[in-house]
Design an enzyme around this catalytic site. Structure first.
Site, PDB file in Angstrom:
ATOM      1  N   HIS A 142       2.370   4.745  -4.906  1.00 32.49           N
ATOM      2  CA  HIS A 142       2.862   5.944  -5.586  1.00 32.49           C
ATOM      3  C   HIS A 142       3.100   5.599  -7.053  1.00 32.49           C
ATOM      4  O   HIS A 142       2.746   4.488  -7.504  1.00 32.49           O
ATOM      5  CB  HIS A 142       4.130   6.467  -4.899  1.00 32.49           C
ATOM      6  CG  HIS A 142       5.156   5.399  -4.657  1.00 32.49           C
ATOM      7  ND1 HIS A 142       5.825   4.763  -5.682  1.00 32.49           N
ATOM      8  CD2 HIS A 142       5.603   4.831  -3.512  1.00 32.49           C
ATOM      9  CE1 HIS A 142       6.648   3.869  -5.174  1.00 32.49           C
ATOM     10  NE2 HIS A 142       6.539   3.875  -3.854  1.00 32.49           N
ATOM     11  N   HIS A 201       4.472   2.176  -7.948  1.00 32.84           N
ATOM     12  CA  HIS A 201       3.502   1.071  -7.954  1.00 32.84           C
ATOM     13  C   HIS A 201       2.605   1.152  -9.192  1.00 32.84           C
ATOM     14  O   HIS A 201       2.270   0.122  -9.787  1.00 32.84           O
ATOM     15  CB  HIS A 201       2.617   1.125  -6.699  1.00 32.84           C
ATOM     16  CG  HIS A 201       3.360   0.949  -5.413  1.00 32.84           C
ATOM     17  ND1 HIS A 201       3.591   1.976  -4.539  1.00 32.84           N
ATOM     18  CD2 HIS A 201       3.925  -0.152  -4.861  1.00 32.84           C
ATOM     19  CE1 HIS A 201       4.250   1.520  -3.490  1.00 32.84           C
ATOM     20  NE2 HIS A 201       4.476   0.241  -3.657  1.00 32.84           N
ATOM     21  N   GLY A 249       0.821  -1.209   0.000  1.00 30.69           N
ATOM     22  CA  GLY A 249       0.000   0.000   0.000  1.00 30.69           C
ATOM     23  C   GLY A 249       0.851   1.253   0.000  1.00 30.69           C
ATOM     24  O   GLY A 249       2.032   1.217  -0.350  1.00 30.69           O
ATOM     25  N   LYS A 263      13.568  -1.222  -7.686  1.00 32.18           N
ATOM     26  CA  LYS A 263      13.989  -0.391  -6.544  1.00 32.18           C
ATOM     27  C   LYS A 263      14.441  -1.279  -5.382  1.00 32.18           C
ATOM     28  O   LYS A 263      15.440  -0.999  -4.729  1.00 32.18           O
ATOM     29  CB  LYS A 263      12.816   0.518  -6.168  1.00 32.18           C
ATOM     30  CG  LYS A 263      12.768   1.024  -4.766  1.00 32.18           C
ATOM     31  CD  LYS A 263      13.688   2.195  -4.588  1.00 32.18           C
ATOM     32  CE  LYS A 263      13.573   2.852  -3.242  1.00 32.18           C
ATOM     33  NZ  LYS A 263      13.319   1.959  -2.141  1.00 32.18           N
ATOM     34  N   ASP A 264      13.679  -2.355  -5.117  1.00 28.29           N
ATOM     35  CA  ASP A 264      14.076  -3.341  -4.105  1.00 28.29           C
ATOM     36  C   ASP A 264      14.773  -4.484  -4.842  1.00 28.29           C
ATOM     37  O   ASP A 264      14.222  -5.570  -5.005  1.00 28.29           O
ATOM     38  CB  ASP A 264      12.848  -3.833  -3.335  1.00 28.29           C
ATOM     39  CG  ASP A 264      12.221  -2.712  -2.528  1.00 28.29           C
ATOM     40  OD1 ASP A 264      12.871  -2.184  -1.627  1.00 28.29           O
ATOM     41  OD2 ASP A 264      11.070  -2.339  -2.834  1.00 28.29           O
TER      42      ASP A 264
HETATM   43  O1  PAF Z   1       8.038  -4.605  -1.820  1.00 21.08           O
HETATM   44  C1  PAF Z   1       7.073  -4.678  -1.036  1.00 21.08           C
HETATM   45  O2  PAF Z   1       6.212  -3.791  -0.979  1.00 21.08           O
HETATM   46  C2  PAF Z   1       6.953  -5.874  -0.094  1.00 21.08           C
HETATM   47  O3  PAF Z   1       8.203  -6.291   0.339  1.00 21.08           O
HETATM   48  C3  PAF Z   1       6.172  -7.037  -0.729  1.00 21.08           C
HETATM   49  C4  PAF Z   1       6.882  -7.631  -1.928  1.00 21.08           C
HETATM   50  C5  PAF Z   1       4.782  -6.568  -1.130  1.00 21.08           C
HETATM   51  C6  PAF Z   1       5.998  -8.162   0.307  1.00 21.08           C
HETATM   52  O4  PAF Z   1       5.318  -7.719   1.448  1.00 21.08           O
END
Ligand code: PAF
Length: 297
Positions: A36, A39, A33, A158-159
């Site tokens: 931005h 997403h 959630g 980003k991650d």
């Molecule tokens: O990147 C994220 O927002 C979270 O780590 C994810 C992949 C939704 C898991 O909770």
């Protein structure tokens, strides 16, 4: 803007159309959630990839937060999130409760519940500072894959370490999900979009710009080899007194090789990654990097 259906339970997910009735592969965009533009780019990428259902999950996963981290203050903005989902073309938003995702309770111990171990790659970089984090991420993503049964799943670069670990999990556990990475979305001044940017004061946001500046500096010097790239990035980071550096790393694309220790490997592409604390906020960023020559500065 599409019509979005909000569902909160496992039972409701069972009514998702499958196979020919779905009209195309099922795509999942897992999120916590506080959506931005980053997403929205994931949801749009999913929408472009399929005529089938695009499901966005919105769930702040307690298992990936260690005690003392920001679980309680993590922004929760469901009404705005539903609008972002609709605007970007999602069909279904899955908003489970903690009890729905963890009917037996949230276990923080490593031995008293089934969970997904991230393996050695989960202990470096983010895993070195947050030792239980990736176990929590992989466990919830595996559960979401089991509940939604997607053909495709979209995650942001980003991650980056998270993306690499989820790809590895899907491959090694034969989950049958095609994991797709989507490029980081940045503000005009270079700051990577993150839900945690909301924590930053104006002054801290200016300090945080050093992260993307450092990564860009490394990329600009990459033609001179790994040590020069590293030096250029460190010059930016150490020149910013408001920033508490956790790590700057130059690694192979699959993150298995530390290029700073192996500067003569014939690898030409890699990733430069950074993590730092600005005030009370821990920020991460990364960029692809290409080395045309290797070795000395
Ligand atoms: O990147 C994220 O927002 C979270 O780590 C994810 C992949 C939704 C898991 O909770």
């Amino acid at each position: 803007m599409s019509d979005v259906r909000q569902v909160g339970t496992r039972a409701e997910l069972l009514s998702l159309p499958r196979g020919a009735a779905a009209g195309g592969p099922v795509a999942l965009v897992p999120t916590m959630g506080a959506l931005h533009e980053g997403h929205a780019a994931l949801i749009r990428a999913a929408r472009e990839a399929t005529h089938g259902p695009v499901v966005v999950s919105v769930f702040v996963n307690p298992l990936q937060f260690a005690p003392g981290e920001d679980l309680d203050r993590y922004p929760r903005t469901l009404d705005a999130d539903l609008e972002v989902c609709a605007g970007a073309g999602a069909d279904v938003v899955f908003t489970p409760s903690v009890a729905e995702m963890y009917p037996d309770g949230v276990s923080t111990g490593a031995t008293d519940a089934v969970s997904v171990d991230a393996g050695p790659l989960g202990t470096i970089l983010e895993g070195a500072s947050r030792p239980t984090h990736f176990r929590g991420v992989l466990t919830v993503v595996a559960k979401l894959f089991g509940l939604v049964r997607p053909d495709l799943a979209f995650f942001g670069e980003k991650d980056y370490q998270q993306l690499v670990l989820i790809e590895q999990m899907a491959r090694e556990l034969c989950l049958g999900v095609d994991v797709c990475g989507v490029e980081t979305v940045r503000d005009a001044d270079g700051l990577a979009r993150s839900s945690r940017n909301q924590y930053l004061s104006d002054e801290e946001r200016t300090v945080a710009l050093a992260l993307s500046r450092a990564l860009s500096a490394a990329r600009e010097r990459a033609a001179y080899g790994v040590p020069s790239a590293r030096w250029a990035a460190m010059k930016v980071l150490t020149g910013e007194p408001g920033l508490d550096l956790d790590y700057l790393a130059l690694r192979s694309e699959d993150l298995t090789v530390d290029l700073s220790e192996e500067p003569d490997l014939p690898t030409t592409t890699g990733r430069v990654l950074v993590a730092a604390r600005v005030g009370n906020t821990r920020l991460i960023d990364n960029m692809p990097i290409e080395f045309t020559t290797r070795g000395g500065a």
